[in-house]
Design a protein around this motif. Structure first.
Motif, PDB file in Angstrom:
ATOM      1  N   GLN A 150       0.841  -1.516   0.374  1.00  0.00           N
ATOM      2  CA  GLN A 150       0.745  -0.063  -0.026  1.00  0.00           C
ATOM      3  C   GLN A 150       0.491   0.855   0.205  1.00  0.00           C
ATOM      4  O   GLN A 150       0.836   2.485  -0.395  1.00  0.00           O
ATOM      5  CB  GLN A 150      -0.887  -0.035   0.887  1.00  0.00           C
ATOM      6  N   LYS A 151       1.559   0.929   0.749  1.00  0.00           N
ATOM      7  CA  LYS A 151       2.899   2.599   0.683  1.00  0.00           C
ATOM      8  C   LYS A 151       3.540   2.669  -0.675  1.00  0.00           C
ATOM      9  O   LYS A 151       3.971   4.071  -1.499  1.00  0.00           O
ATOM     10  CB  LYS A 151       4.450   2.161   1.890  1.00  0.00           C
ATOM     11  N   CYS A 152       3.579   1.743  -1.239  1.00  0.00           N
ATOM     12  CA  CYS A 152       3.828   1.353  -2.668  1.00  0.00           C
ATOM     13  C   CYS A 152       3.511   2.293  -3.747  1.00  0.00           C
ATOM     14  O   CYS A 152       4.081   2.958  -4.891  1.00  0.00           O
ATOM     15  CB  CYS A 152       5.040   0.427  -3.244  1.00  0.00           C
ATOM     16  N   HIS A 153       2.474   1.736  -3.414  1.00  0.00           N
ATOM     17  CA  HIS A 153       1.625   1.995  -4.620  1.00  0.00           C
ATOM     18  C   HIS A 153       0.952   3.119  -3.890  1.00  0.00           C
ATOM     19  O   HIS A 153       0.417   3.747  -5.237  1.00  0.00           O
ATOM     20  CB  HIS A 153      -0.022   1.040  -4.417  1.00  0.00           C
ATOM     21  N   ASP A 154       0.856   4.494  -3.385  1.00  0.00           N
ATOM     22  CA  ASP A 154       0.801   5.224  -3.214  1.00  0.00           C
ATOM     23  C   ASP A 154       1.285   6.041  -3.033  1.00  0.00           C
ATOM     24  O   ASP A 154       1.163   7.942  -4.477  1.00  0.00           O
ATOM     25  CB  ASP A 154       0.496   5.820  -1.102  1.00  0.00           C
ATOM     26  N   VAL A 155       2.608   5.739  -4.021  1.00  0.00           N
ATOM     27  CA  VAL A 155       3.264   6.355  -4.588  1.00  0.00           C
ATOM     28  C   VAL A 155       4.203   6.507  -5.830  1.00  0.00           C
ATOM     29  O   VAL A 155       5.081   6.458  -6.871  1.00  0.00           O
ATOM     30  CB  VAL A 155       5.163   7.353  -3.521  1.00  0.00           C
ATOM     31  N   ASN A 156       2.880   5.379  -5.839  1.00  0.00           N
ATOM     32  CA  ASN A 156       3.505   5.259  -7.653  1.00  0.00           C
ATOM     33  C   ASN A 156       4.707   4.003  -8.249  1.00  0.00           C
ATOM     34  O   ASN A 156       5.914   3.680  -8.733  1.00  0.00           O
ATOM     35  CB  ASN A 156       3.514   5.189  -8.675  1.00  0.00           C
ATOM     36  N   ILE A 157       4.781   3.369  -6.449  1.00  0.00           N
ATOM     37  CA  ILE A 157       5.998   2.131  -6.582  1.00  0.00           C
ATOM     38  C   ILE A 157       5.374   1.236  -7.401  1.00  0.00           C
ATOM     39  O   ILE A 157       5.021   1.163  -5.890  1.00  0.00           O
ATOM     40  CB  ILE A 157       6.884   2.346  -5.897  1.00  0.00           C
ATOM     41  N   LYS A 158       5.939  -0.113  -7.980  1.00  0.00           N
ATOM     42  CA  LYS A 158       5.291  -1.216  -8.363  1.00  0.00           C
ATOM     43  C   LYS A 158       5.901  -2.145  -7.245  1.00  0.00           C
ATOM     44  O   LYS A 158       7.245  -2.023  -6.729  1.00  0.00           O
ATOM     45  CB  LYS A 158       5.544  -1.621  -9.690  1.00  0.00           C
ATOM     46  N   VAL A 159       5.112  -3.739  -6.694  1.00  0.00           N
ATOM     47  CA  VAL A 159       5.699  -4.203  -6.435  1.00  0.00           C
ATOM     48  C   VAL A 159       5.454  -5.769  -6.968  1.00  0.00           C
ATOM     49  O   VAL A 159       4.823  -5.871  -7.788  1.00  0.00           O
ATOM     50  CB  VAL A 159       5.341  -4.476  -4.696  1.00  0.00           C
ATOM     51  N   PHE A 160       6.241  -6.282  -7.254  1.00  0.00           N
ATOM     52  CA  PHE A 160       6.787  -7.966  -6.621  1.00  0.00           C
ATOM     53  C   PHE A 160       6.566  -8.635  -6.138  1.00  0.00           C
ATOM     54  O   PHE A 160       7.244  -8.337  -4.827  1.00  0.00           O
ATOM     55  CB  PHE A 160       7.586  -7.972  -8.545  1.00  0.00           C
ATOM     56  N   GLY A 161       5.974  -9.411  -5.749  1.00  0.00           N
ATOM     57  CA  GLY A 161       6.432 -10.415  -4.386  1.00  0.00           C
ATOM     58  C   GLY A 161       7.284 -11.728  -5.230  1.00  0.00           C
ATOM     59  O   GLY A 161       6.744 -12.937  -5.656  1.00  0.00           O
ATOM     60  N   THR A 162       8.435 -11.839  -4.604  1.00  0.00           N
ATOM     61  CA  THR A 162       9.262 -13.515  -4.840  1.00  0.00           C
ATOM     62  C   THR A 162       8.361 -14.521  -3.914  1.00  0.00           C
ATOM     63  O   THR A 162       8.304 -14.128  -2.716  1.00  0.00           O
ATOM     64  CB  THR A 162      10.621 -13.080  -4.504  1.00  0.00           C
ATOM     65  N   VAL A 163       8.230 -16.080  -4.552  1.00  0.00           N
ATOM     66  CA  VAL A 163       7.899 -17.097  -3.520  1.00  0.00           C
ATOM     67  C   VAL A 163       9.347 -18.117  -4.460  1.00  0.00           C
ATOM     68  O   VAL A 163       9.303 -18.638  -5.240  1.00  0.00           O
ATOM     69  CB  VAL A 163       6.143 -17.239  -4.268  1.00  0.00           C
ATOM     70  N   SER A 164       9.838 -18.401  -2.757  1.00  0.00           N
ATOM     71  CA  SER A 164      10.964 -18.988  -3.208  1.00  0.00           C
ATOM     72  C   SER A 164      11.127 -20.660  -2.651  1.00  0.00           C
ATOM     73  O   SER A 164       9.609 -20.545  -1.583  1.00  0.00           O
ATOM     74  CB  SER A 164      11.878 -18.229  -2.551  1.00  0.00           C
ATOM     75  N   THR A 165      11.361 -20.693  -2.701  1.00  0.00           N
ATOM     76  CA  THR A 165      11.186 -22.729  -1.557  1.00  0.00           C
ATOM     77  C   THR A 165      10.896 -23.340  -2.664  1.00  0.00           C
ATOM     78  O   THR A 165       9.785 -24.787  -2.070  1.00  0.00           O
ATOM     79  CB  THR A 165      11.880 -22.611  -0.741  1.00  0.00           C
ATOM     80  N   ILE A 166      10.480 -22.953  -4.033  1.00  0.00           N
ATOM     81  CA  ILE A 166       8.993 -23.837  -4.877  1.00  0.00           C
ATOM     82  C   ILE A 166       9.539 -25.079  -4.763  1.00  0.00           C
ATOM     83  O   ILE A 166       9.138 -26.031  -4.852  1.00  0.00           O
ATOM     84  CB  ILE A 166       9.261 -22.762  -5.747  1.00  0.00           C
TER      85      ILE A 166
END
Length: 383
Positions: A150-166
């Motif tokens: 939410q903080k990032c989207h408020d200033v127009n930063i995209k966020v990627f979420g990493t899923v590890s140990t797949i």
């Protein structure tokens, strides 16, 4: 008409250069900021639109990135890129920010005009591995990630979420695909813009890469959401990229020279915390897929990347000098597959010998052989 013998894969991909972040985080000596600037600029000039260039985490733990803010500012203000007509609206600059303190640095930088376009956060399906990386429980981290998005989207930063140990964890061993799919959906549910599906320790064999991404794209078919990230700890990096391509994934990441891996616990002869003890017997064999090799492979497969392959191969040779050792790219030694005859290797005696034998130029078989091959049924399987 479709070729029935053609392997299916996207004919156009989006390739991300994560050399400066992923590639350098495992190096045990500090790479000068001027060098980092040069390689980011060169990568952009070679055609890369997606670049991951630093980590906004605590530099006490990762001193390789103590120049994060300077690097981001100088890239935004690069006169070299400006003179080349680079429009930053076409470029996506990414920084990793695993914890909220790093996210807050990104947000502050964005407000000041130099922050990243995109940041990355990370969970592991194995909570032991996740705790080693972030120091939080999984429920605690999910709450933090939701706030940070939410903080990032408020200033127009995209966020990627990493899923590890797949495909498995270096701490707890086997893991389940079903958990990775659930984690992917959880990221998207709390607002993540895309997902990095990561094999951070080279545990994924190609058949299981294909199976996993086929399962993911069956449930979530928008390829804009999915980024493939493969390490080559066991040498399977490009094979896994091919498997992911066959499943339909068209966003891939790589590193010049195929280096990278677990954050270093030693820098410039000084012990640092990093993420603790290395998981591997040889810390020099855990890097990401080699950009040079991936580009040459994709070029041969007719996949459009928008990248100047020769410029990247030249850059890879310089990269080895900067890092200070021979790295894992085969293509910077052997180059691209020749497309024209190599006259310097032809044997001059061949034409003379064919003429002496009465053979015509280009004749491949004895003159008395039939034009068409006829094989017995026991070989062809025909009745």
């Amino acid at each position: 008409m479709k070729d029935k013998f053609q392997l299916s894969y996207p004919k156009k991909v989006r390739l991300a250069d994560v050399s400066i972040r992923e590639g350098l985080q495992h190096e045990e000596h500090f790479i000068p900021t001027d060098a980092k600037i040069y390689y980011v600029e060169e990568s952009i000039l070679a055609g890369f639109k997606r670049l991951e260039i630093t980590n906004l985490g605590n530099p006490v733990f990762m001193p390789q990135f103590r120049d994060a803010e300077e690097l981001l500012k100088r890239i935004r203000g690069s006169k070299r890129l400006s003179r080349a007509g680079i429009n930053f609206d076409d470029i996506e600059i990414t920084a990793v920010a695993i914890r909220e303190s790093g996210v807050d640095r990104a947000v502050a930088g964005r407000k000041e005009g130099w922050g990243p376009d995109r940041i990355g956060m990370m969970v592991s399906t194995d909570e032991e591995h996740h705790f080693a990386n972030s120091g939080t429980t999984l429920p605690e981290y999910w709450e933090e990630a939701e706030r940070c998005i939410q903080k990032c989207h408020d200033v127009n930063i995209k966020v990627f979420g990493t899923v590890s140990t797949i495909w498995g964890s270096p701490i707890s061993g086997p893991t389940r695909f079903e958990d990775a799919l659930e984690f992917t959906k959880r990221w998207l549910a709390i607002g993540a813009d895309d997902i990095e599906h990561a094999d951070h320790d080279g545990s994924a064999p190609p058949d299981q890469v294909y199976r996993y991404f086929s399962m993911i794209l069956d449930d979530l078919p928008n390829t804009d959401l999915h980024v493939a990230h493969f390490h080559v700890t066991r040498g399977w990096g490009t094979a896994n990229i091919l498997a992911a391509l066959h499943a339909g994934v068209d966003i891939h990441e790589g590193v010049l020279g195929g280096i990278g891996g677990q954050p270093t616990n030693f820098i410039d002869r000084t012990p640092v915390k990093g993420t603790g003890e290395y998981y591997y017997k040889d810390p020099n064999s855990v890097g990401l897929s080699s950009l040079e090799d991936v580009l040459v492979m994709m070029d041969e497969m007719g996949i459009e990347t928008g990248i100047d392959v020769d410029r990247v191969l030249a850059l890879g040779r310089m990269w080895e000098k900067t890092i200070g050792r021979r790295m894992r790219s085969e293509s910077i030694l052997n180059g691209r597959i020749p497309k024209e005859p190599r006259e310097e290797f032809k044997r001059k005696a061949l034409a003379a010998k064919k003429e002496k034998r009465g053979e015509k130029p280009g004749q491949l078989y004895p003159a008395n052989w039939p034009e068409e091959v006829v094989l017995p049924n026991e070989i062809t399987g025909k009745k």
